[in-house]
Design a protein around this motif. Sequence first.
Motif, PDB file in Angstrom:
ATOM      1  N   ASP A 296       0.831  -1.198   0.000  1.00 29.25           N
ATOM      2  CA  ASP A 296       0.000   0.000   0.000  1.00 29.25           C
ATOM      3  C   ASP A 296       0.868   1.252   0.000  1.00 29.25           C
ATOM      4  O   ASP A 296       2.040   1.210   0.364  1.00 29.25           O
ATOM      5  N   ILE A 297       0.263   2.372  -0.400  1.00 29.69           N
ATOM      6  CA  ILE A 297       0.943   3.676  -0.365  1.00 29.69           C
ATOM      7  C   ILE A 297       0.089   4.632   0.453  1.00 29.69           C
ATOM      8  O   ILE A 297      -1.122   4.766   0.216  1.00 29.69           O
ATOM      9  N   GLN A 298       0.740   5.307   1.407  1.00 30.31           N
ATOM     10  CA  GLN A 298       0.052   6.344   2.185  1.00 30.31           C
ATOM     11  C   GLN A 298       0.867   7.623   2.097  1.00 30.31           C
ATOM     12  O   GLN A 298       2.074   7.623   2.348  1.00 30.31           O
ATOM     13  N   LEU A 308       1.742   7.612  -8.853  1.00 28.00           N
ATOM     14  CA  LEU A 308       1.763   6.619  -7.788  1.00 28.00           C
ATOM     15  C   LEU A 308       1.159   5.322  -8.309  1.00 28.00           C
ATOM     16  O   LEU A 308       0.037   5.328  -8.852  1.00 28.00           O
ATOM     17  N   SER A 310       0.379   1.296  -7.075  1.00 27.93           N
ATOM     18  CA  SER A 310       0.330   0.385  -5.926  1.00 27.93           C
ATOM     19  C   SER A 310      -0.353  -0.929  -6.302  1.00 27.93           C
ATOM     20  O   SER A 310      -1.384  -0.930  -6.981  1.00 27.93           O
ATOM     21  N   ASN A 313      -3.489  -0.657  -1.880  1.00 28.90           N
ATOM     22  CA  ASN A 313      -4.351   0.520  -1.792  1.00 28.90           C
ATOM     23  C   ASN A 313      -3.512   1.799  -1.776  1.00 28.90           C
ATOM     24  O   ASN A 313      -2.328   1.776  -1.441  1.00 28.90           O
ATOM     25  N   ILE A 314      -4.145   2.916  -2.140  1.00 31.84           N
ATOM     26  CA  ILE A 314      -3.514   4.239  -2.048  1.00 31.84           C
ATOM     27  C   ILE A 314      -4.397   5.124  -1.185  1.00 31.84           C
ATOM     28  O   ILE A 314      -5.608   5.241  -1.436  1.00 31.84           O
ATOM     29  N   LEU A 328      -2.715   8.245 -10.468  1.00 37.98           N
ATOM     30  CA  LEU A 328      -2.802   7.272  -9.380  1.00 37.98           C
ATOM     31  C   LEU A 328      -3.345   5.970  -9.946  1.00 37.98           C
ATOM     32  O   LEU A 328      -4.372   5.981 -10.648  1.00 37.98           O
ATOM     33  N   ALA A 330      -4.088   1.855  -8.602  1.00 37.35           N
ATOM     34  CA  ALA A 330      -4.057   0.883  -7.508  1.00 37.35           C
ATOM     35  C   ALA A 330      -4.853  -0.355  -7.886  1.00 37.35           C
ATOM     36  O   ALA A 330      -5.905  -0.253  -8.529  1.00 37.35           O
ATOM     37  N   ILE A 334      -8.692   3.347  -3.608  1.00 34.24           N
ATOM     38  CA  ILE A 334      -8.021   4.651  -3.490  1.00 34.24           C
ATOM     39  C   ILE A 334      -8.910   5.574  -2.664  1.00 34.24           C
ATOM     40  O   ILE A 334     -10.107   5.700  -2.928  1.00 34.24           O
ATOM     41  N   THR A 336      -8.878   9.615  -1.166  1.00 31.88           N
ATOM     42  CA  THR A 336      -8.193  10.904  -1.233  1.00 31.88           C
ATOM     43  C   THR A 336      -9.186  12.013  -0.921  1.00 31.88           C
ATOM     44  O   THR A 336     -10.405  11.852  -1.125  1.00 31.88           O
TER      45      THR A 336
END
Length: 534
Positions: A296-298, A308, A310, A313-314, A328, A330, A334, A336
């Motif tokens: 995952d990316i945070q 980004l 992944s 999840n983002i 983005l 994923a 996602i 945001t």
Amino acid sequence: MKKRNGYFRLQIEEDIVYILLVPPTEGGEPLNIAEVMRYLKNVQIDNYDRNVLNRAIARLREPTKVRLAEGEYSPINERADIRIRPDRMSAILRLYPPSNQGKLFTKSDLMNELALADIKFGLNEQVMDVLLTTPVFCHSVEIAKGQPPVEGTDASITYHFETHPLAKPKMNEDGTVDFHELNIFTRVEQGQLLATLTPETEGTEGYDVCGRKILPARVKKQKLKYGKNIYLSEDGLQMFSGVSGDVRLDRDTVEVSNSFTVSADVDASTGDIDYEGNVIVKGSVRTGFQVRAKGDIQVNGVVEGANLYSDGNIVLSRGIQGMYRGKLEAKGDIITKFIENATVKADGTIRSGSILHSEIEAGDMIICEGRKSFVVGGSLSALNLIDIKTIGNRMGTITNIKLGIDPSVLEELKKMEQEFKDNAAELEQCVQVLVLFRKRLNEGRKMTPENVARIRSTGADKLRLEGRQEELKILIEEFRQRIDAEAKGRLRVSDRVYPEVRIQIANTIHIVKDEQKYCQFHLVDGEIKVDSYS
């Protein structure tokens, strides 16, 4: 007096056939005229007055003897009607008495009748012995019963960790959404039990009354699937973490990885990030940089014109200002706070507070939540649901909404339509070349070997293209029908939708002409229907 169905018995006296009709007792079933007539037909007695017999049965209150026919008739033995139910799991026996001087069934006789009816399994001999000693006539008795299969159980896996940690963002009392209190990682310690496999159990076959095998349903087998940093017990039924780290379930595979934390921004000081596990960015991701993660990316700051990617999840605590170059992607979900001028794609669900002039594609749902959530401009595509407070604006900014379309199917359809268009142009060139050479021949000009070769080549190309065009016509129509058949998407608007919002569900398009409030759009019988929604 015991409960007993009504029944009948033939009596043959001096070349005259009579039928004795006996009424039911204690709530038994009355005689059925259709059953009596069917029996008489089977014993070849046809020349009787059906109206007289029908009236006698309809008025039957006490045993009544009715004259049927004249002629020489031999004594009629006891008879049986055996019926196997459609599922062949039981057989019903109904006995009819012999005439005077006729014979009752012996056990051998009844066994032969059952064999002729193909009864081979589950015979109730106790019931049969009772019927042979004290026969009951015109009464249905279950004489055989099949043995249903014993179904097995599918294998199952129990996961001992949160498999979907990406929760819905917290909604504040004032209607705003808190994107800061998010936790997309599930922490595990070395040696921690992650999953347990319960093996499948096989079923046992059964039999119907005809002796045919009935197989139990196939059971589903499973095995524990895992990536690095994980080990199994000796029997393969338990899964443990080999390290302390973050665990996640990627489809049906468990993975444990460490997290990589960027303490400030992703910029020229860090370069691009490419990591096998999870990535946490404490600052922002600056324009032109890229973050790739197997997990995952945070990001706690802003994503500018950056990319980004992944496999999980983002989550962006703030949002993305894409500058028409940010992206983005994923394989999971996602979340945001806002999306501006960016391309965003997720195999799962996309949640955002607002979306402005962006290309958004979700494999499941797109949800815009919050007191001031809105979507203006760009294009949104989701397979199942798009849920938004406000779409479009009073200036009539074109906003495209697409639902119920599998992006891969749509992409394949676009490729075929483009190929069909390109082939049509190439085919037109072939026709022009052949028309030109035909004109020269009609003018009496001689064809050089090079001309003849080109004519043949162009003719072959024309045939090939025509054949391919026919194939493409069929394929394009099949894909369009598939899109229509699988369409199930729904658009929900919790406040209002403005004019110039274009809604496409499968192959059907609806353009909003007037401002509408609290509504939902879905496909009904090939047309987009608008309902109220609150």
